[in-house]
Enzyme design. Structure first.
Site, short mmCIF file in Angstrom:
data_model
loop_
_atom_site.label_atom_id
_atom_site.label_comp_id
_atom_site.label_asym_id
_atom_site.label_seq_id
_atom_site.Cartn_x
_atom_site.Cartn_y
_atom_site.Cartn_z
N LEU A 75 2.38 24.77 78.66
CA LEU A 75 1.39 23.72 78.82
C LEU A 75 1.91 22.34 78.40
O LEU A 75 1.15 21.40 78.24
CB LEU A 75 0.12 24.06 78.05
CG LEU A 75 -0.54 25.38 78.48
CD1 LEU A 75 -1.75 25.67 77.62
CD2 LEU A 75 -0.92 25.35 79.95
N CYS A 76 3.22 22.23 78.28
CA CYS A 76 3.85 20.97 77.88
C CYS A 76 4.00 20.07 79.11
O CYS A 76 4.38 20.52 80.19
CB CYS A 76 5.22 21.30 77.29
SG CYS A 76 5.96 20.00 76.35
N HIS A 77 3.67 18.79 78.94
CA HIS A 77 3.78 17.84 80.05
C HIS A 77 5.23 17.48 80.32
O HIS A 77 5.99 17.23 79.38
CB HIS A 77 3.02 16.54 79.71
CG HIS A 77 1.56 16.73 79.63
ND1 HIS A 77 0.93 17.12 78.47
CD2 HIS A 77 0.58 16.58 80.55
CE1 HIS A 77 -0.37 17.21 78.69
NE2 HIS A 77 -0.61 16.89 79.94
N MET A 113 7.82 18.11 71.04
CA MET A 113 8.38 19.36 71.54
C MET A 113 9.79 19.15 72.08
O MET A 113 10.66 20.01 71.91
CB MET A 113 7.48 19.99 72.60
CG MET A 113 6.12 20.42 72.06
SD MET A 113 6.19 21.36 70.50
CE MET A 113 7.22 22.74 70.96
N GLU A 114 10.04 18.03 72.70
CA GLU A 114 11.38 17.75 73.22
C GLU A 114 12.39 17.67 72.07
O GLU A 114 13.50 18.20 72.17
CB GLU A 114 11.38 16.46 74.04
CG GLU A 114 10.73 16.60 75.40
CD GLU A 114 9.20 16.73 75.38
OE1 GLU A 114 8.62 17.06 76.42
OE2 GLU A 114 8.57 16.50 74.32
N ASP A 128 26.19 30.53 69.21
CA ASP A 128 26.93 31.14 70.31
C ASP A 128 28.43 30.86 70.21
O ASP A 128 29.25 31.75 70.44
CB ASP A 128 26.39 30.64 71.65
CG ASP A 128 27.15 31.24 72.82
OD1 ASP A 128 27.20 32.48 72.92
OD2 ASP A 128 27.72 30.47 73.62
#
Length: 161
Positions: A75-77, A113-114, A128
């Site tokens: 639901l992130c824009h 969020m980014e 990794d």
């Protein structure tokens, strides 16, 4: 009763409509910490790990991840990012790499969020690229450090040891 921003009137998931919100400059800074063995950190610092230059690869991965955040979080824009940066602090004692990310946009919704996704993917990339020499790497302390812009103003996380 509390209303939830991501639920519609029937209780279904819904993306928040931000079309009526004013565009403002928004900045978010996040962090993640990757704990390594001293020998692994030494190899990282000398660019002597089997997969090559760990921090350059992690920086690129973090930037790429920030640009794809809306594809990962349902639901992130999707945002037009003005800037994304990934910075590293290589610390000898205890051996770790502290990652700090910054995302900037001008728009109706924030970039927290980014910044967080950039920090997580940069950390996963370090894992990794180091796992050939160490399997018990720990990624922790992923958190929002600061955000600016929008109606809620400035948030500053408390300092940790």
């Amino acid at each position: 009763m509390t209303s939830f921003s991501h639920l519609d009137k029937d209780g279904g998931l819904s993306m928040v409509d931000v079309s009526s919100k004013p565009d403002t400059r928004r900045i978010a800074i996040a962090e993640a910490v990757v704990e390594l063995a001293p020998e692994t950190l030494d190899l990282l610092k000398r660019a002597a790990l089997p997969k090559g230059d760990v921090l350059t690869c992690a920086k690129v991965a973090g930037i790429m991840a920030a640009k794809r955040t809306a594809e990962l979080i349902p639901l992130c824009h999707p945002l037009s990012l003005n800037r994304v940066d990934v910075r590293f602090d290589v610390i000898d004692t205890p051996p770790r790499v502290r990652i700090e990310t910054e995302a900037v946009t001008t728009g109706p919704t924030g970039v927290e969020m980014e910044a967080i996704i950039a920090a997580q993917i940069a950390a996963a990339t370090i894992y990794d690229m180091c796992k050939a020499v160490q399997r018990d790497i720990v990624i922790n302390r992923v958190r929002l450090l600061r955000k600016e812009g929008g109606k809620s103003g400035v948030f500053q996380a408390p300092a940790l040891d």
